[in-house]
Enzyme design. Structure first.
Site, PDB file in Angstrom:
ATOM      1  N   LYS A 214       2.219  -3.822   6.645  1.00 31.10           N
ATOM      2  CA  LYS A 214       2.579  -3.944   5.223  1.00 31.10           C
ATOM      3  C   LYS A 214       4.090  -3.817   5.050  1.00 31.10           C
ATOM      4  CE  LYS A 214      -1.428  -4.635   3.440  1.00 31.10           C
ATOM      5  NZ  LYS A 214      -1.731  -5.901   2.761  1.00 31.10           N
TER       6      LYS A 214
ATOM      7  N   TYR B 225      -1.574  -0.537  10.610  1.00 29.38           N
ATOM      8  CA  TYR B 225      -1.852  -1.194   9.324  1.00 29.38           C
ATOM      9  C   TYR B 225      -0.661  -1.040   8.380  1.00 29.38           C
ATOM     10  CZ  TYR B 225      -3.552  -1.668   4.544  1.00 29.38           C
ATOM     11  OH  TYR B 225      -3.669  -2.010   3.219  1.00 29.38           O
TER      12      TYR B 225
ATOM     13  N   SER C 252       0.833  -1.199   0.000  1.00 31.35           N
ATOM     14  CA  SER C 252       0.000   0.000   0.000  1.00 31.35           C
ATOM     15  C   SER C 252       0.868   1.249   0.000  1.00 31.35           C
ATOM     16  CB  SER C 252      -0.851  -0.017   1.276  1.00 31.35           C
ATOM     17  OG  SER C 252      -1.470   1.222   1.486  1.00 31.35           O
TER      18      SER C 252
HETATM   19  P1  NAD Z   1     -11.012  -6.934   1.159  1.00 33.34           P
HETATM   20  O1  NAD Z   1     -11.232  -6.916   2.614  1.00 33.34           O
HETATM   21  O2  NAD Z   1     -12.160  -6.678   0.254  1.00 33.34           O
HETATM   22  O3  NAD Z   1     -10.345  -8.326   0.725  1.00 33.34           O
HETATM   23  C1  NAD Z   1      -9.537  -9.093   1.580  1.00 33.34           C
HETATM   24  C2  NAD Z   1     -10.029 -10.527   1.486  1.00 33.34           C
HETATM   25  O4  NAD Z   1      -9.200 -11.346   2.314  1.00 33.34           O
HETATM   26  C3  NAD Z   1     -11.452 -10.713   1.972  1.00 33.34           C
HETATM   27  O5  NAD Z   1     -12.161 -11.522   1.062  1.00 33.34           O
HETATM   28  C4  NAD Z   1     -11.297 -11.390   3.328  1.00 33.34           C
HETATM   29  O6  NAD Z   1     -12.413 -12.199   3.623  1.00 33.34           O
HETATM   30  C5  NAD Z   1     -10.022 -12.186   3.103  1.00 33.34           C
HETATM   31  N1  NAD Z   1      -9.239 -12.486   4.307  1.00 33.34           N
HETATM   32  C6  NAD Z   1      -8.847 -11.627   5.277  1.00 33.34           C
HETATM   33  N2  NAD Z   1      -8.103 -12.264   6.188  1.00 33.34           N
HETATM   34  C7  NAD Z   1      -8.012 -13.560   5.784  1.00 33.34           C
HETATM   35  C8  NAD Z   1      -7.360 -14.705   6.294  1.00 33.34           C
HETATM   36  N3  NAD Z   1      -6.659 -14.658   7.431  1.00 33.34           N
HETATM   37  N4  NAD Z   1      -7.468 -15.864   5.615  1.00 33.34           N
HETATM   38  C9  NAD Z   1      -8.178 -15.935   4.459  1.00 33.34           C
HETATM   39  N5  NAD Z   1      -8.822 -14.888   3.932  1.00 33.34           N
HETATM   40  C10 NAD Z   1      -8.734 -13.710   4.595  1.00 33.34           C
HETATM   41  O7  NAD Z   1      -9.819  -5.896   0.852  1.00 33.34           O
HETATM   42  P2  NAD Z   1      -9.282  -5.355  -0.526  1.00 33.34           P
HETATM   43  O8  NAD Z   1      -9.607  -3.918  -0.605  1.00 33.34           O
HETATM   44  O9  NAD Z   1      -9.663  -6.258  -1.623  1.00 33.34           O
HETATM   45  O10 NAD Z   1      -7.723  -5.460  -0.235  1.00 33.34           O
HETATM   46  C11 NAD Z   1      -6.962  -6.583  -0.660  1.00 33.34           C
HETATM   47  C12 NAD Z   1      -5.531  -6.388  -0.203  1.00 33.34           C
HETATM   48  O11 NAD Z   1      -5.029  -5.164  -0.750  1.00 33.34           O
HETATM   49  C13 NAD Z   1      -5.363  -6.272   1.312  1.00 33.34           C
HETATM   50  O12 NAD Z   1      -4.173  -6.936   1.668  1.00 33.34           O
HETATM   51  C14 NAD Z   1      -5.220  -4.776   1.541  1.00 33.34           C
HETATM   52  O13 NAD Z   1      -4.476  -4.487   2.677  1.00 33.34           O
HETATM   53  C15 NAD Z   1      -4.506  -4.340   0.282  1.00 33.34           C
HETATM   54  N6  NAD Z   1      -4.739  -2.929  -0.063  1.00 33.34           N
HETATM   55  C16 NAD Z   1      -6.011  -2.469  -0.191  1.00 33.34           C
HETATM   56  C17 NAD Z   1      -6.225  -1.121  -0.508  1.00 33.34           C
HETATM   57  C18 NAD Z   1      -7.612  -0.563  -0.603  1.00 33.34           C
HETATM   58  O14 NAD Z   1      -7.765   0.658  -0.501  1.00 33.34           O
HETATM   59  N7  NAD Z   1      -8.650  -1.373  -0.819  1.00 33.34           N
HETATM   60  C19 NAD Z   1      -5.134  -0.271  -0.717  1.00 33.34           C
HETATM   61  C20 NAD Z   1      -3.847  -0.792  -0.588  1.00 33.34           C
HETATM   62  C21 NAD Z   1      -3.656  -2.132  -0.260  1.00 33.34           C
HETATM   63  C1  WQD Z   2      -9.807   9.826   0.646  1.00 37.65           C
HETATM   64  C2  WQD Z   2     -10.003  11.312   0.869  1.00 37.65           C
HETATM   65  C3  WQD Z   2     -10.379  11.882   3.173  1.00 37.65           C
HETATM   66  C4  WQD Z   2     -14.234   9.849   3.534  1.00 37.65           C
HETATM   67  C5  WQD Z   2      -7.246   4.765   2.883  1.00 37.65           C
HETATM   68  C6  WQD Z   2      -6.147   4.081   3.655  1.00 37.65           C
HETATM   69  C7  WQD Z   2      -5.052   3.633   2.745  1.00 37.65           C
HETATM   70  C8  WQD Z   2      -5.583   2.784   1.589  1.00 37.65           C
HETATM   71  C9  WQD Z   2      -6.757   3.423   0.922  1.00 37.65           C
HETATM   72  C10 WQD Z   2      -5.279   0.464   2.184  1.00 37.65           C
HETATM   73  C11 WQD Z   2      -9.277  11.842   2.110  1.00 37.65           C
HETATM   74  C12 WQD Z   2     -11.591  12.210   2.349  1.00 37.65           C
HETATM   75  C13 WQD Z   2     -13.038  10.354   3.078  1.00 37.65           C
HETATM   76  C14 WQD Z   2     -15.300  10.744   3.845  1.00 37.65           C
HETATM   77  C15 WQD Z   2     -13.874  12.581   3.173  1.00 37.65           C
HETATM   78  N1  WQD Z   2      -6.023   1.504   2.039  1.00 37.65           N
HETATM   79  N2  WQD Z   2     -12.863  11.687   2.889  1.00 37.65           N
HETATM   80  N3  WQD Z   2     -15.067  12.090   3.639  1.00 37.65           N
HETATM   81  O1  WQD Z   2      -7.562   7.793   3.643  1.00 37.65           O
HETATM   82  O2  WQD Z   2      -6.572   8.161   1.338  1.00 37.65           O
HETATM   83  O3  WQD Z   2      -6.694   5.895   2.235  1.00 37.65           O
HETATM   84  O4  WQD Z   2      -7.728   3.854   1.883  1.00 37.65           O
HETATM   85  O5  WQD Z   2      -4.113   0.307   2.013  1.00 37.65           O
HETATM   86  O6  WQD Z   2      -4.162   2.912   3.510  1.00 37.65           O
HETATM   87  O7  WQD Z   2      -5.635   5.023   4.604  1.00 37.65           O
HETATM   88  O8  WQD Z   2      -8.790   6.999   1.559  1.00 37.65           O
HETATM   89  O9  WQD Z   2     -11.112   7.052   0.765  1.00 37.65           O
HETATM   90  O10 WQD Z   2     -10.683   7.158   3.246  1.00 37.65           O
HETATM   91  O11 WQD Z   2     -10.104   9.121   1.835  1.00 37.65           O
HETATM   92  O12 WQD Z   2     -13.724  13.798   3.004  1.00 37.65           O
HETATM   93  O13 WQD Z   2     -16.378  10.342   4.273  1.00 37.65           O
HETATM   94  O14 WQD Z   2     -11.398  11.555   1.109  1.00 37.65           O
HETATM   95  O15 WQD Z   2     -10.175  12.860   4.158  1.00 37.65           O
HETATM   96  O16 WQD Z   2      -8.838  13.141   1.815  1.00 37.65           O
HETATM   97  P1  WQD Z   2      -7.371   7.326   2.284  1.00 37.65           P
HETATM   98  P2  WQD Z   2     -10.258   7.523   1.882  1.00 37.65           P
END
Ligand code: NAD
Ligand code: WQD
Length: 345
Positions: free
Chosen positions: A162, A158, A134
């Site tokens: 990572k 978190y 991330s």
């Molecule tokens: P998500 O929660 O939709 O998907 C994660 C999946 O993993 C889910 O289906 C959950 O049921 C499963 N899971 C969790 N723990 C588990 C375990 N111990 N064993 C088996 N299954 C398990 O999240 P996502 O948004 O699809 O994110 C996927 C990956 O990408 C995560 O590792 C997350 O940290 C990373 N990521 C997400 C974002 C984002 O903004 N969505 C940004 C950067 C990184």
């Molecule tokens: C985006 C912008 C908020 C909600 C998070 C995690 C990051 C990654 C992605 C996993 C910001 C603003 C939000 C609302 C708002 N996940 N906002 N009103 O915080 O950039 O990232 O998700 O790896 O680790 O921190 O994403 O969508 O929450 O916010 O004004 O109700 O929208 O302040 O500027 P963020 P977000």
């Protein structure tokens, strides 16, 4: 003389967390690129029905295994029985706020889960892994856009989970350069599959901006709280690098194909390379949905950074991959999924 056609068996991949938001979209892209898939998910943040939607989109079966990525015996069995040649590792917990309240859950799931997976892979001789990292690993920007060389200093549990896994992967590759490791640092994934069949459907109040806006457009919530309008950004609201989840999914296929050419340990940003403010996202969603999105300004959210976006050029140079979808497309696809989800609810 007759020549027999060369038949190459499709490779089978293990996708952990494949029923989740990014995992499901990546499963679609991987199947469309010709891979067979085994999905391991414990459904702690997803539903098994999503796998049926993937099958409906691609016309290909998904082999589903319900279980936890920390279950070593289960992993040993999957890796052996399905002749797995590589792993895409999405399984983990992802809510920043919750990670501060329940840090041990995050270290157990994200760090210990990855460790058990890597141990099982090493024992089985499976040395290809794509890992969901991330942009959070960078922490407070020393400069923008974030390049992959930016210092790594996450500011919440978190993000630290990572970074710990990234470090584990770098150490593993240094100990055995035969590993093929892709560390993909996602920026802000949004949007949904064009079909409207899969997308992000958070339980409870959405933490993230796009699903919150979608619920306001659908009439499920009255207005968006815009967290802060006094940042040093063009309109005072927070700026992020939003990337369509289908572009992100395509990036995984490219990363895997690249790793198949040669062993490596790569860390790459997957972002669009462009920043958009909260107000820009709200306006784009109004245009996409044809509905007004009421909002009000509220104090800054604790822990939020004013602005960040990716240097996305290394991914383009190394993988030949570039995000192609506009902010409007991201909103249109989110809205199609939201409207369909609402109609089915
Ligand atoms: P998500 O929660 O939709 O998907 C994660 C999946 O993993 C889910 O289906 C959950 O049921 C499963 N899971 C969790 N723990 C588990 C375990 N111990 N064993 C088996 N299954 C398990 O999240 P996502 O948004 O699809 O994110 C996927 C990956 O990408 C995560 O590792 C997350 O940290 C990373 N990521 C997400 C974002 C984002 O903004 N969505 C940004 C950067 C990184
Ligand atoms: C985006 C912008 C908020 C909600 C998070 C995690 C990051 C990654 C992605 C996993 C910001 C603003 C939000 C609302 C708002 N996940 N906002 N009103 O915080 O950039 O990232 O998700 O790896 O680790 O921190 O994403 O969508 O929450 O916010 O004004 O109700 O929208 O302040 O500027 P963020 P977000």
């Amino acid at each position: 003389m007759t020549t027999l056609p060369l038949t190459t068996e499709p490779l089978t991949l293990l996708v952990t967390g494949g029923a989740g938001y990014i995992g499901a979209h990546t499963c679609v892209a991987l199947q469309q690129a010709g891979y067979r898939l085994v999905v391991l998910d414990n459904y702690c943040n997803s539903r098994p029905q999503t796998l049926q939607s993937i099958e409906r989109i691609t016309g290909q079966p998904v082999i589903a295994v319900e279980g936890d990525v920390r279950d070593r015996a289960l992993l040993d069995r999957i890796l052996r029985e399905h002749a797995i040649s590589g792993v895409i590792h999405f399984a983990g917990l992802k809510a920043v706020g919750e990670s501060a309240e329940k840090p041990l859950d995050y270290y157990a799931n994200n760090v210990a889960g990855s460790l058990v997976l890597l141990q099982a892979m090493q024992a089985a001789g499976v040395k290809t892994l794509v890992f969901s990292s991330s942009a959070t690993v960078y922490g407070t920007p020393q400069f923008l856009p974030y390049t992959e060389a930016h210092p790594l200093a996450p500011v919440n549990p978190y993000g630290r989970t990572k970074l710990m896994v990234e470090d584990m992967l770098r150490d593993l590759h240094a100990s055995d350069p035969a590993w093929r490791i892709g560390i993909l640092r996602y920026f802000n994934p949004v949007g949904a599959h064009q079909s409207g069949l899969i997308g992000e459907d958070p339980q409870g109040i959405p933490n993230n901006l796009m699903p919150f806006i979608a619920q306001v457009a659908a009439g499920r919530r009255a207005f968006v709280n815009v967290w802060g309008n006094d940042y040093d950004t063009p309109d005072g609201t927070g700026v992020r690098d939003y990337i369509h989840v289908s572009d992100l999914a395509a990036g995984h296929v490219k990363a895997l194909q690249h790793l198949q050419q040669a062993p490596a340990c790569l860390a790459l940003n997957l972002g669009s390379g462009q920043g958009h403010s909260v107000l820009e996202v709200i306006r784009a969603f109004e245009q996409a949905s044809g509905r007004p999105i009421p909002y009000q300004f509220a104090p800054r959210r604790a822990g939020d950074l004013p602005a960040f976006w990716a240097d996305a050029t290394p991914a383009e140079r190394v993988l030949g991959w570039k995000a192609g979808c506009s902010l409007l497309q991201m909103c249109e696809d989110t809205w199609r999924f939201q409207s369909r989800a609402g109609a089915l609810a």
